[in-house]
Design a protein around this motif. Structure first.
Motif, short mmCIF file in Angstrom:
data_model
loop_
_atom_site.label_atom_id
_atom_site.label_comp_id
_atom_site.label_asym_id
_atom_site.label_seq_id
_atom_site.Cartn_x
_atom_site.Cartn_y
_atom_site.Cartn_z
N TYR A 148 0.84 -1.20 0.00
CA TYR A 148 0.00 0.00 0.00
C TYR A 148 0.88 1.25 0.00
N GLN A 149 1.95 1.23 0.81
CA GLN A 149 2.85 2.38 0.83
C GLN A 149 3.51 2.58 -0.53
N GLU A 150 3.83 1.50 -1.20
CA GLU A 150 4.39 1.60 -2.55
C GLU A 150 3.42 2.30 -3.49
N MET A 151 2.13 1.98 -3.36
CA MET A 151 1.13 2.67 -4.18
C MET A 151 1.14 4.17 -3.89
N ILE A 152 1.15 4.51 -2.61
CA ILE A 152 1.15 5.92 -2.22
C ILE A 152 2.39 6.62 -2.77
N ASP A 153 3.56 5.96 -2.65
CA ASP A 153 4.81 6.54 -3.15
C ASP A 153 4.79 6.73 -4.66
N ARG A 154 3.98 5.93 -5.34
CA ARG A 154 3.84 6.08 -6.79
C ARG A 154 2.84 7.17 -7.17
N GLY A 155 2.29 7.83 -6.18
CA GLY A 155 1.35 8.91 -6.45
C GLY A 155 -0.10 8.46 -6.56
N LEU A 156 -0.39 7.23 -6.16
CA LEU A 156 -1.75 6.70 -6.23
C LEU A 156 -2.46 6.93 -4.90
N ARG A 157 -3.75 7.13 -4.97
CA ARG A 157 -4.51 7.48 -3.77
C ARG A 157 -5.03 6.23 -3.06
N ILE A 158 -4.89 6.22 -1.74
CA ILE A 158 -5.53 5.22 -0.89
C ILE A 158 -6.38 5.98 0.14
N ASP A 159 -7.66 5.66 0.19
CA ASP A 159 -8.57 6.32 1.11
C ASP A 159 -8.70 5.52 2.40
N VAL A 160 -9.22 6.16 3.42
CA VAL A 160 -9.47 5.49 4.70
C VAL A 160 -10.90 5.76 5.13
N GLN A 161 -11.42 4.85 5.95
CA GLN A 161 -12.74 5.03 6.53
C GLN A 161 -12.69 4.71 8.02
N PRO A 162 -12.89 5.69 8.90
CA PRO A 162 -12.95 5.40 10.33
C PRO A 162 -14.11 4.45 10.64
N ILE A 163 -13.88 3.52 11.57
CA ILE A 163 -14.90 2.51 11.90
C ILE A 163 -15.69 2.88 13.14
N GLY A 164 -15.33 3.99 13.79
CA GLY A 164 -16.04 4.39 14.98
C GLY A 164 -15.60 3.61 16.21
N GLN A 165 -16.46 3.60 17.22
CA GLN A 165 -16.15 2.91 18.47
C GLN A 165 -16.48 1.43 18.31
N VAL A 166 -15.48 0.65 17.97
CA VAL A 166 -15.66 -0.78 17.71
C VAL A 166 -14.63 -1.56 18.50
N ASP A 167 -15.07 -2.59 19.21
CA ASP A 167 -14.14 -3.48 19.91
C ASP A 167 -13.66 -4.56 18.94
N TRP A 168 -12.35 -4.67 18.79
CA TRP A 168 -11.77 -5.65 17.88
C TRP A 168 -10.37 -5.98 18.41
N VAL A 169 -9.78 -7.05 17.87
CA VAL A 169 -8.42 -7.40 18.26
C VAL A 169 -7.73 -8.17 17.14
N GLU A 170 -6.46 -7.89 16.97
CA GLU A 170 -5.61 -8.68 16.09
C GLU A 170 -4.93 -9.73 16.95
N VAL A 171 -5.13 -11.00 16.63
CA VAL A 171 -4.66 -12.10 17.47
C VAL A 171 -3.27 -12.54 17.02
N ASP A 172 -2.25 -12.00 17.68
CA ASP A 172 -0.87 -12.36 17.35
C ASP A 172 -0.25 -13.30 18.38
N ASN A 173 -0.69 -13.19 19.64
CA ASN A 173 -0.05 -13.94 20.71
C ASN A 173 -1.11 -14.41 21.71
N HIS A 174 -0.67 -15.02 22.78
CA HIS A 174 -1.62 -15.61 23.72
C HIS A 174 -2.41 -14.55 24.48
N GLU A 175 -1.81 -13.43 24.74
CA GLU A 175 -2.55 -12.33 25.38
C GLU A 175 -3.67 -11.83 24.47
N ASP A 176 -3.36 -11.69 23.17
CA ASP A 176 -4.38 -11.29 22.19
C ASP A 176 -5.48 -12.34 22.11
#
Length: 251
Positions: A212-240
């Motif tokens: 994605y950063q490569e796209m941006i560096d090439r001058g291409l647009r990447i948009d974002v959308q805030p998700i608001g107040q949402v509970d979520w987690v990325e599960v990488d380890n046992h604590e997650d």
């Protein structure tokens, strides 16, 4: 538009659960897995075709394919990543490049979140399209959570869209955290595939977010959308994982 789940990595920080299973199949709510929650989310927004990129312990997903299809009312297509155990996920996502032209919502196989995230992306994409802005790539962004070093942080210019996406950023400089869910429109298919290829050819251990950063560096647009107040987690380890199990019963 179809669902896309990169599920090829080894998830070594979740051993012994991942000794014989990909991270996506680690149980988080009785017998329900992270993948079950992801497929449920897709089905809730009427995305019934889903591609799963497999690699590490791929047979475990193949063995469950029919049962998953019946449980969630979806049709699954498996895409093989032959370098899953040696290269990082930039190459994994590139393996599904032929599907980008159908339009996809990519959801990381280790992110537990509600279907409101997919719904928010689809609604935002429709509004941008109706306004004539022709979005290409749209990232789900958490602008509420307090950030630390490990998060995939994003800076955003209101006029130009995303400007930086990296873990290697001072949290104070970030607009928010990319939560691992992206809407990719067909119009961005070729540009994204090219950026991903350039990225893993530079370094096979880079992430697809570096693409994605490569796209941006090439001058291409990447948009974002805030998700608001949402509970979520990325599960990488046992604590997650413990946090994920707290959330999974709600989703």
């Amino acid at each position: 538009m179809i669902g896309l789940v990169p599920a090829a990595g080894a998830g070594s920080r979740l051993r012994p659960y991942t000794d014989t299973l990909p991270k996506a199949l680690v149980p988080v709510d009785d017998e329900r897995t992270i993948l079950d929650i992801t497929l449920r989310n897709f089905a809730e927004v009427e995305m019934r075709d889903v591609a799963i990129i497999v690699g590490y312990c791929a047979d475990a997903i193949r063995e469950r394919k029919t049962a998953l299809e019946k449980r969630h009312g979806v049709t699954l297509h498996l895409v093989d990543n032959p370098k899953a155990e040696t290269w990082n996920n930039c190459y994994t996502v590139w393996c599904a490049r032929d599907l980008f032209k159908e339009g996809v919502i990519l959801a990381n196989s280790d992110t537990i979140h509600p279907a409101s995230v997919e719904r928010t992306l689809l609604e935002a994409n429709a509004k941008l399209t109706a306004a004539g802005q022709q979005p290409g790539v749209l990232l789900a962004l958490d602008t509420v959570k307090k950030l630390a070093d490990e998060e995939m942080k994003v800076t955003v210019d209101p006029e130009k869209g995303a400007r930086r996406i990296t873990k290697l950023m001072d949290p104070a400089d970030a607009t928010g955290e990319y939560i691992g869910v992206t809407l990719i429109n067909p119009s961005a298919a070729d540009a994204l595939a090219s950026a991903l290829q350039a990225t893993f050819e530079r370094d096979p251990q880079l992430y697809y977010e570096d693409g994605y950063q490569e796209m941006i560096d090439r001058g291409l647009r990447i948009d974002v959308q805030p998700i608001g107040q949402v509970d979520w987690v990325e599960v990488d380890n046992h604590e997650d994982l413990a946090r994920g199990r707290e959330l999974a019963c709600r989703y």
